[in-house]
Scaffold this active site. Structure first.
Site, mmCIF file in Angstrom:
data_model
loop_
_atom_site.group_PDB
_atom_site.id
_atom_site.type_symbol
_atom_site.label_atom_id
_atom_site.label_comp_id
_atom_site.label_asym_id
_atom_site.label_seq_id
_atom_site.Cartn_x
_atom_site.Cartn_y
_atom_site.Cartn_z
ATOM 1 C CG ASN A 28 -5.332 1.947 -7.113
ATOM 2 O OD1 ASN A 28 -4.534 1.991 -6.168
ATOM 3 N ND2 ASN A 28 -6.500 1.343 -7.012
ATOM 4 N N GLY A 83 0.860 -1.168 0.000
ATOM 5 C CA GLY A 83 0.000 0.000 0.000
ATOM 6 C C GLY A 83 0.905 1.229 0.000
ATOM 7 C CG ASP A 107 -0.036 2.477 -5.746
ATOM 8 O OD1 ASP A 107 -1.204 2.044 -5.818
ATOM 9 O OD2 ASP A 107 0.822 1.997 -4.986
HETATM 10 O O1 MRU Z 1 0.537 -3.815 -4.755
HETATM 11 P P1 MRU Z 1 -0.109 -3.167 -3.582
HETATM 12 O O2 MRU Z 1 -0.913 -4.117 -2.748
HETATM 13 O O3 MRU Z 1 0.851 -2.347 -2.758
HETATM 14 O O4 MRU Z 1 -1.146 -2.145 -4.230
HETATM 15 C C1 MRU Z 1 -1.825 -1.245 -3.391
HETATM 16 C C2 MRU Z 1 -2.808 -0.405 -4.113
HETATM 17 O O5 MRU Z 1 -2.949 -0.454 -5.303
HETATM 18 C C3 MRU Z 1 -3.559 0.591 -3.269
HETATM 19 O O6 MRU Z 1 -4.809 0.841 -3.821
HETATM 20 C C4 MRU Z 1 -2.768 1.894 -3.207
HETATM 21 O O7 MRU Z 1 -1.441 1.661 -2.844
HETATM 22 C C5 MRU Z 1 -3.366 2.853 -2.274
HETATM 23 S S1 MRU Z 1 -3.166 2.375 -0.609
HETATM 24 C C6 MRU Z 1 -3.867 3.543 0.391
#
Ligand code: MRU
Length: 352
Positions: free
Chosen positions: A253, A53, A243
């Site tokens: 995202n 995240g 992201d």
């Molecule tokens: O690959 P990840 O699990 O880190 O992906 C996370 C996401 O896509 C979330 O939607 C994003 O980081 C926002 S977290 C508040």
């Protein structure tokens, strides 16, 4: 940990010498915490999505930078700076899409630079203070996003979310799930459709777990169920995290977000992106300039199957994120308020 205790996905231990993270690769089966002391351990945890995240990996990297200073044996400021620069470069490289990672490390590097004349013990104290400031700011941003986001919602709504942009993805309150938790506390009785989120199942494993833990009514669906749900009138709004938010409002995202936005536009369902200031990247003109992380092919072919699922010679492409065109986004909910199109001017005005 009991259901009453707040869920803290990452925190420094009482001695300030190790980072305690909830290993998200083991959820929902096991609530297992790891104590990490060395930057290479933190790098591994970020790369393997034990901590994940965008805001959470930024914070983990900040703590990793501080812990690198704690274990360093450098005898001059110049050698410490060089050592920490290498640590920062290695942490930043492991997840290139989420800008929070580079943002947090830049803050730590600036703090190091401004402490140049101090003894090592004070440099460490300053770096710890900076990491703690990032954590507290992230908590405040999550809460503010929740407050602004809740204004867009009505009690009893059915909300669709993708991936995990909840408590687990941040220091405390989440982004996309923050208004849902605030609404829950105020008796809004939301119902959440949780996209399973292929291929690593952050929705099925993590969002379903944390919503369940908080007592939020939810239903797990496949990512590809979104069109049917919307056609059936079962979704009042989509809430997703991000992201990186480019200067023109394009958003990176989790892979599958853009598909959801396109379907939401087709069915006239509002599509909200929620993210903190640390996710806004005004130096990035548009989504075409956002690096897309490509992950290990085995995540797609093997990882969550009892035996390999795809034929051995199948070509695999495993991008972890996609870009949602700003034209598909109803509003971007930030800790500084709700930003509506046209995004370029608004984002610059609020975040410059
Ligand atoms: O690959 P990840 O699990 O880190 O992906 C996370 C996401 O896509 C979330 O939607 C994003 O980081 C926002 S977290 C508040």
């Amino acid at each position: 940990m009991t259901a009453q205790e707040p869920l803290l996905p990452l925190r420094l231990d009482a001695t300030g010498q190790s980072l305690i993270i909830l290993d998200q690769t083991r959820l929902p089966g096991e609530e297992h915490y790891l104590a990490l002391t060395r930057p290479d351990e933190i790098r591994e945890a970020i790369a393997a999505l034990r901590v994940r995240g965008a805001p959470a990996i930024g914070l983990a990297a900040a703590y990793g930078y501080y812990l690198a200073a704690c274990v360093s044996t450098a005898i001059s400021f110049a050698s410490l700076r060089a050592e920490l620069a290498a640590v920062a470069a290695s942490l930043a490289a492991c997840r290139p899409t989420a800008v929070n990672l580079a943002w947090a490390l830049r803050r730590m590097e600036r703090r190091l630079q401004s402490s140049a004349d101090l003894p090592l013990v004070d440099i460490r104290r300053h770096l710890l203070a900076e990491a703690e400031a990032i954590r507290l700011e992230d908590e405040a941003m999550g809460l503010a996003i929740g407050t602004f986001g809740l204004d867009l919602l009505q009690p009893g709504m059915n909300i669709l979310t993708h991936c995990n942009a909840g408590i687990l993805a941040t220091s405390r309150y989440g982004t996309a799930l923050s208004p849902i938790y605030l609404g829950q506390a105020r008796g809004y009785h939301f119902h959440v459709y949780v996209d399973e989120t292929r291929p690593l199942l952050q929705g099925a494993r993590l969002t379903a777990w944390e919503l369940g833990r908080a007592g939020v009514d939810h239903t797990l669906v496949t990512d590809s169920a979104c069109a049917l749900l919307m056609r059936q009138g079962r979704v009042d709004a989509c809430l997703v995290g991000c992201d990186r938010i480019a200067a023109n409002g394009d958003v990176a995202n989790k892979i599958g977000t853009a598909t959801l936005a396109i379907v939401a536009r087709h069915f006239g369902v509002p599509f909200y992106v929620l993210g903190p200031a640390s996710t806004v990247d005004l130096n990035c003109p548009d989504g075409g300039h956002i690096p897309i992380e490509e992950r290990n092919k085995a995540e797609l072919t093997d990882l969550r199957y009892r035996q390999r699922m795809a034929p051995p010679d199948t070509q695999v492409y495993n991008p972890a994120f996609d870009i949602t065109d700003h034209e598909l986004i109803t509003a971007i909910v930030t800790d500084r308020g709700v930003i509506r199109p046209p995004y370029s001017g608004q984002l610059r005005r609020v975040f410059a």
